[in-house]
Scaffold this motif. Structure first.
Motif: not given
Length: 295
Positions: A79-82, A126-134
């Motif tokens: 899939k295209n990386a979005v 590891a990753s930050t855990m911000m909610a994605c709005g899109m």
């Protein structure tokens, strides 16, 4: 969320958690039962974690399968990386770490690879855990693809390097591109600005891709600046911090037009017969340059 200011740049200080972990942990102290955030300063400012110019590959390094530098992620599991921001990875061999953005959150991990058997894998992710709005963000697929990666391969198409990551069954899980700007190295005569032919023998630009530097002559004044890449606009270039001496110049001259064209340039492409074109973000050619052996 905290905001930490360093000079004129604001850095977000966000919770850093292993991929798939919860956003908080319980305290074992007298405050048991309260959520305690795990704070860690992240390399969230791309100016701090992305070199002025992506790491340059030689043909020998390509043949050896060296993994380094900045990569724009193009596809994840076909899939295209979005993303809300352009997904990218930066490999830092000295640290054996990879930094990047999955399109929504900042990630980092350890990585190891072996060119002899084309293996590559990631750990301590590891990753930050911000909610994605899109809607449609491929951030979770991005993380899963890194976790599944076991092999890699190289290919070269024109001036662009491509790297593909594969899972244990040799199925492709991620495709990335790293543009090679080595064709910009050297000394150039300015032959055209915004479609207008220029015939000023002393108007020259010297571009050093490895060092990310620009210097030259406007035909009257000395000009200097830096060459940078922007991972938010994959495979692009920009000339920054352009400055020049202030000698009075006879008219007509093209100094102002030259500086404006350099500031507008966002892409570069090689042309035939030792020429290159610099284009703005609309695809319009703002500068045409011709290679010269003169210094």
């Amino acid at each position: 969320m905290k905001i930490k200011t360093i000079g004129m740049t604001s850095l977000l200080v966000l919770s850093l958690l292993p991929v798939g972990a919860c956003k908080s942990v319980k305290s074992a102290s007298a405050d048991e039962g309260k959520d305690v955030k795990m704070e860690s300063v992240l390399p969230t400012d791309r100016e701090k974690i992305v070199a002025p110019v992506s790491a340059v590959y030689t043909s020998e390094e390509l043949a050896k399968g060296i993994v380094k530098g900045d990569w724009a992620v193009e596809k994840v599991n076909g899939k295209n990386a979005v993303g809300e921001t352009a997904p990218f990875l930066k490999f830092v061999p000295d640290q054996k770490r990879v930094y990047g953005n999955n399109g929504c959150n900042i990630i980092n991990a350890s990585y190891k690879y072996n060119p002899a058997d084309s293996t590559l894998s990631f750990s301590e992710m590891a990753s930050t855990m911000m909610a994605c709005g899109m809607p449609g963000i491929t951030d979770m697929e991005f993380n899963a693809a890194l976790a599944a990666a076991r092999y890699y391969s190289w290919s070269l198409n024109g001036h662009d390097y491509y790297m593909t990551l594969y899972d244990a069954d040799r199925r492709p899980v991620m495709e990335m591109m790293h543009q090679n700007f080595q064709f910009l190295n050297g000394t150039w005569l300015v032959k055209e600005i915004d479609g207008q032919a220029v015939d000023v023998p002393d108007m020259k630009l010297v571009i050093d891709v490895d060092e990310g530097k620009l210097h030259g002559n406007t035909g009257c004044n000395i000009i200097n600046g830096s060459l940078e890449t922007d991972m938010d606009a994959a495979n692009s270039i920009s000339f920054q911090r352009i400055g020049m001496t202030r000698m009075a110049c006879p008219t007509p001259n093209y100094e102002t037009q030259l500086v404006m064209a350099l500031e507008q340039a966002s892409k570069a492409k090689p042309l035939k017969e030792g020429r290159v074109a610099l284009l703005d973000n609309q695809g319009k050619t703002v500068l045409r340059l011709e290679r010269t052996s003169d210094k």
